[in-house]
Design a protein around this motif. Structure first.
Motif, short mmCIF file in Angstrom:
data_model
loop_
_atom_site.label_atom_id
_atom_site.label_comp_id
_atom_site.label_asym_id
_atom_site.label_seq_id
_atom_site.Cartn_x
_atom_site.Cartn_y
_atom_site.Cartn_z
N LEU A 1 1.25 -6.04 -2.12
CA LEU A 1 0.20 -6.77 -1.40
C LEU A 1 -0.69 -7.54 -2.37
N THR A 2 -1.01 -8.78 -2.03
CA THR A 2 -1.94 -9.56 -2.85
C THR A 2 -3.37 -9.42 -2.37
N SER A 3 -3.55 -8.99 -1.12
CA SER A 3 -4.88 -8.76 -0.56
C SER A 3 -4.84 -7.48 0.26
N ILE A 4 -5.94 -6.76 0.33
CA ILE A 4 -5.92 -5.45 0.96
C ILE A 4 -5.97 -5.51 2.48
N TYR A 5 -6.52 -6.59 3.05
CA TYR A 5 -6.64 -6.69 4.51
C TYR A 5 -5.72 -7.77 5.08
N ALA A 6 -5.67 -7.78 6.43
CA ALA A 6 -4.92 -8.78 7.18
C ALA A 6 -3.43 -8.75 6.85
N ASN A 7 -2.90 -7.54 6.66
CA ASN A 7 -1.48 -7.37 6.43
C ASN A 7 -0.84 -6.71 7.65
N SER A 8 0.45 -6.91 7.82
CA SER A 8 1.14 -6.28 8.94
C SER A 8 1.16 -4.76 8.77
N ASP A 9 1.25 -4.06 9.88
CA ASP A 9 1.35 -2.59 9.87
C ASP A 9 0.17 -1.90 9.19
N GLU A 10 -1.02 -2.48 9.32
CA GLU A 10 -2.19 -1.85 8.71
C GLU A 10 -2.42 -0.44 9.26
N HIS A 11 -2.13 -0.28 10.56
CA HIS A 11 -2.34 1.02 11.17
C HIS A 11 -1.50 2.11 10.47
N PHE A 12 -0.30 1.73 10.04
CA PHE A 12 0.59 2.68 9.38
C PHE A 12 0.19 2.87 7.92
N ARG A 13 -0.06 1.77 7.23
CA ARG A 13 -0.39 1.84 5.81
C ARG A 13 -1.62 2.72 5.56
N ALA B 1 -3.05 4.89 7.59
CA ALA B 1 -2.87 6.28 8.02
C ALA B 1 -2.19 7.08 6.91
N VAL B 2 -1.13 6.53 6.33
CA VAL B 2 -0.43 7.22 5.24
C VAL B 2 -1.35 7.39 4.03
N TYR B 3 -2.10 6.34 3.72
CA TYR B 3 -3.06 6.41 2.61
C TYR B 3 -4.11 7.48 2.87
N SER B 4 -4.61 7.58 4.11
CA SER B 4 -5.61 8.59 4.45
C SER B 4 -5.06 9.99 4.23
N TYR B 5 -3.79 10.21 4.64
CA TYR B 5 -3.20 11.53 4.40
C TYR B 5 -3.14 11.82 2.90
N ALA B 6 -2.74 10.82 2.11
CA ALA B 6 -2.62 11.02 0.67
C ALA B 6 -3.97 11.40 0.05
N THR B 7 -5.05 10.77 0.51
CA THR B 7 -6.38 11.11 -0.03
C THR B 7 -6.78 12.53 0.36
N PHE B 8 -6.42 12.93 1.58
CA PHE B 8 -6.66 14.30 2.02
C PHE B 8 -5.93 15.28 1.11
N CYS B 9 -4.67 14.99 0.84
CA CYS B 9 -3.86 15.85 -0.01
C CYS B 9 -4.43 15.95 -1.42
N LEU B 10 -4.87 14.82 -1.97
CA LEU B 10 -5.44 14.82 -3.32
C LEU B 10 -6.71 15.65 -3.38
N SER B 11 -7.54 15.57 -2.34
CA SER B 11 -8.79 16.34 -2.35
C SER B 11 -8.52 17.83 -2.38
N LEU B 12 -7.43 18.27 -1.76
CA LEU B 12 -7.07 19.69 -1.81
C LEU B 12 -6.61 20.08 -3.22
N GLN B 13 -5.82 19.21 -3.84
CA GLN B 13 -5.33 19.49 -5.20
C GLN B 13 -6.47 19.58 -6.20
N ASP C 1 -15.49 3.91 6.06
CA ASP C 1 -14.97 3.01 7.09
C ASP C 1 -13.60 3.48 7.62
N TRP C 2 -13.08 2.71 8.60
CA TRP C 2 -11.95 3.18 9.39
C TRP C 2 -10.68 3.39 8.58
N HIS C 3 -10.56 2.72 7.45
CA HIS C 3 -9.32 2.76 6.67
C HIS C 3 -9.00 4.17 6.17
N THR C 4 -10.02 5.00 5.99
CA THR C 4 -9.80 6.36 5.47
C THR C 4 -10.31 7.43 6.44
#
Length: 476
Positions: free
Chosen positions: A100-112, A114-126, A136-139
Motif C-alpha cells: 500500500l502507498t497510502s493507509i486509507y481508501a484501499n479496498s477491503d479496509e474492513h478485513f485489513r 480487523a486482522v491488524y487489530s487482532y495482531a495488536t491484541f496478540c502483541l499486547s499479550l506477548q 479510532d475505529w481502525h484498532t
C-alpha cells in the motif's frame, strides 16, 4: 507503567491527519516516565525508514486454532521492532499492507484493519502490557478481543473523530465469528451493519476523546453520529482530554524549515521576514506585506466548513486580508478555490495538497489562522498557531472552543471566535480581525500572549495516567 498504543498513523512514518501528530508527540512525552510501545502498519508508502532493532514478534497466539484465511495471513505476518527516541515501534509487516502507498481508501479496509487489530491484541499479550490503548475505529476491535479473552488487558479507546466509524455491510464481516476472533455480532452490530467504532465503545475499560467540549457534544445527536445513546450509557467511563503538541518540534525559535526563526521576544521582525519571503515563494511579491495575512490549512471536507469561508470571502471584498490556503480533498471545493486563486490573485492563493515545510512557513508568516469547522474534536492547528504567533479565528465547537477564547477579561483573549455554520458570524469575525490588526499595540500584545501559552503534553500525560489507573481497577 507499560503501555501499548495501536494506531493507523504515526508521524513521521504515516501522516494523514491530526491523529498522526497527536500520538507521536503524546507517546514521546509518555516515554519519559513510562515504557511505551506503538503498533502501526508497515506500508510501502512510509515517509521515513524505520530504525529496526532486529527483534520480531509473531502475530498469532500459540494456542491451537482452526485454520482460516485470517490465521493463515497472521501466520505469514510479523511485528518488526524499531526505535523512535525512547518509544518502541512495532511495525505490522504483513502481505495485507506491504504494497500500500497510502493507509486509507484501499479496498477491503474492513478485513485489513480487523486482522491488524487482532495482531495488536496478540502483541499486547506477548509484551505483558499494563494498558492497551487503541485509537479510532481502525484498532477498535482489539478492545473487544481484550474484553472477551480470559487473558485480556485493561484497555482505553480514544475517539479522534466520531464521524468515521468503520461501518460495513454485515455480510462482509462473517469472519469475525471464526478463529481467531470468536466475536459475536452483539459486540459490533449497529443499524444492521458491522460498526468497528461501536465495538471499541462497548468493550474498552475506559473511553476518551480529544477535548472536553467534543466529549460533551458527542453525548447528543447529531454530533454522536448515531452512537450518542451508547456514550451516554458509558458516560461515567468517558473523559475528554485536550490534545497537546510537541513543543520542541513546534518551536519557531529553532524551526529550520522557516525563512527566519523568531521567538516571543523578537516576533515582529521574524514574522515580517517570513511573510515577505512566503509571498515571494508563491509568486505574489507585489502583495503589500503590511496587509494582514490569514493562513488556512486543512482537508477539504464537509466537516471543516470551507464552503462557508468561500461565501464569506466573496461577501467581504472590502477587507484588506490576503489568504494563503493549503489543502486537498473534495473536488468541488478544490475547483472553487483554484478558480478564486486565479481570478482574484490580489486576495487569495491556493496550494493543492499538503507539504509539511510549506505548512510551517504558512503558520510562521500568518498574522491570523482561520479554522471554520462545523465540528472539531480538538484541532491542532490552533495550537500550532499560538506557538507561531498566528492569532486563531475559529468556530465555537469542540476543542476549538476549549482552546481559544475571545473573552474581554484581561489576559484571557487568545483569538477570535464565531458561531459554526453561520456565514454572517464568520464574516463578522473577519471584520474583528481587521479591527484588531489596525490596533497594532493590542495586536502585538495578543501575539505575545498566545506565544506564551504552553500546550505541551506534561499535564495531559498525568491526566491519562489517572485514566489508565481507573481502567486497571475496572479490569481487576
Amino acid at each position: 507503567m507499560k503501555i501499548l498504543h495501536a494506531t493507523a498513523e504515526y508521524f513521521p512514518y504515516i501522516k494523514m491527519g491530526g491523529l498522526s501528530d497527536m500520538l507521536s508527540s503524546f507517546s514521546k512525552e509518555q516515554a519519559k516516565t513510562h515504557e511505551v510501545g506503538v503498533c502501526l502498519p508497515m506500508i510501502a508508502g512510509l515517509k521515513e525508514k524505520p530504525q529496526f532493532t532486529g527483534k520480531t514478534y509473531p502475530c498469532l497466539e500459540t494456542r491451537k486454532m482452526s485454520p482460516t484465511p485470517v490465521t493463515e495471513i497472521l501466520t505469514a505476518s510479523i511485528f518488526r521492532e524499531a526505535m523512535y527516541g525512547k518509544v518502541k515501534l512495532y511495525f505490522f509487516d504483513s502481505p495485507l499492507f506491504s504494497d500500500l502507498t497510502s493507509i486509507y481508501a484501499n479496498s477491503d479496509e474492513h478485513f485489513r484493519f480487523a486482522v491488524y487489530s487482532y495482531a495488536t491484541f496478540c502483541l499486547s499479550l506477548q509484551l505483558g502490557v499494563d494498558v492497551f490503548h487503541a485509537h479510532d475505529w481502525h484498532t477498535a476491535l482489539a478492545c473487544a478481543l481484550h474484553k472477551v479473552s480470559p487473558f485480556g488487558k485493561p484497555s482505553v479507546f480514544t475517539i479522534h473523530n466520531l464521524a468515521y466509524q468503520g461501518d460495513h455491510p454485515l455480510w462482509m464481516t462473517g469472519f469475525l465469528k471464526d478463529e481467531p476472533f470468536g466475536l459475536y455480532p452483539e459486540a459490533y452490530l449497529q443499524d444492521g451493519k458491522t460498526n468497528y467504532m461501536k465495538a471499541g465503545l462497548m468493550s474498552a475499560s475506559k473511553i476518551t476523546t480529544v477535548s472536553p467540549g467534543y466529549r460533551n457534544e458527542t453525548l447528543f445527536e447529531p454530533n454522536g453520529f448515531g452512537l450518542s445513546y451508547l456514550l451516554r450509557k458509558r458516560e461515567m467511563d468517558y473523559d475528554g482530554v485536550i490534545n497537546g503538541i510537541d513543543t520542541e518540534e513546534w518551536n519557531p525559535s529553532r524551526d529550520e524549515r522557516l525563512y527566519a526563526t523568531f521567538s516571543k521576544q523578537d516576533h515582529k521582525n521574524g514574522k515580517f521576514k517570513n511573510k515577505t519571503e512566503l509571498l515571494k515563494e508563491i509568486g505574489r511579491p507585489l502583495i503589500d506585506p503590511a496587509r494582514p495575512l490569514i493562513g488556512i490549512i486543512g482537508r477539504l471536507t464537509y466537516q471543516k466548513g470551507y464552503a462557508n469561508f468561500i461565501q464569506a470571502f466573496k461577501e467581504r471584498t472590502h477587507l484588506p486580508h490576503f489568504y494563503i490556503f493549503l489543502g486537498a480533498g473534495e473536488e468541488t471545493l478544490q475547483n472553487e478555490l483554484f478558480h478564486l486563486s486565479h481570478t482574484d490573485q490580489n486576495r487569495i492563493f491556493f496550494y493543492k495538497g499538503y507539504d509539511e515545510s510549506f505548512a510551517r512557513k504558512v503558520e510562521a508568516a500568518s498574522d491570523f489562522f482561520l479554522m471554520p469547522s462545523l465540528f472539531e474534536p480538538c484541532g491542532l492547528n490552533q495550537l500550532y498557531s499560538h506557538a507561531y504567533g498566528a492569532i486563531p479565528i475559529v468556530s465555537r465547537v469542540g476543542g476549538l472552543r476549549d482552546t481559544v477564547s475571545e473573552s474581554p477579561l484581561a489576559g484571557e483573549y487568545t483569538g477570535i471566535v464565531f458561531e459554526p455554520g453561520d456565514v454572517s458570524s464568520l464574516g463578522y469575525a473577519l471584520e474583528r480581525a481587521h479591527t484588531l490588526y489596525l490596533d497594532q499595540a493590542k495586536f502585538y500584545q495578543t501575539r505575545e500572549r498566545i506565544m506564551g501559552i504552553n500546550w505541551g503534553w506534561e499535564k495531559r500525560v498525568s491526566e491519562y495516567e489517572a485514566i489508565y489507573g481507573s481502567a486497571i481497577q475496572k479490569k481487576e
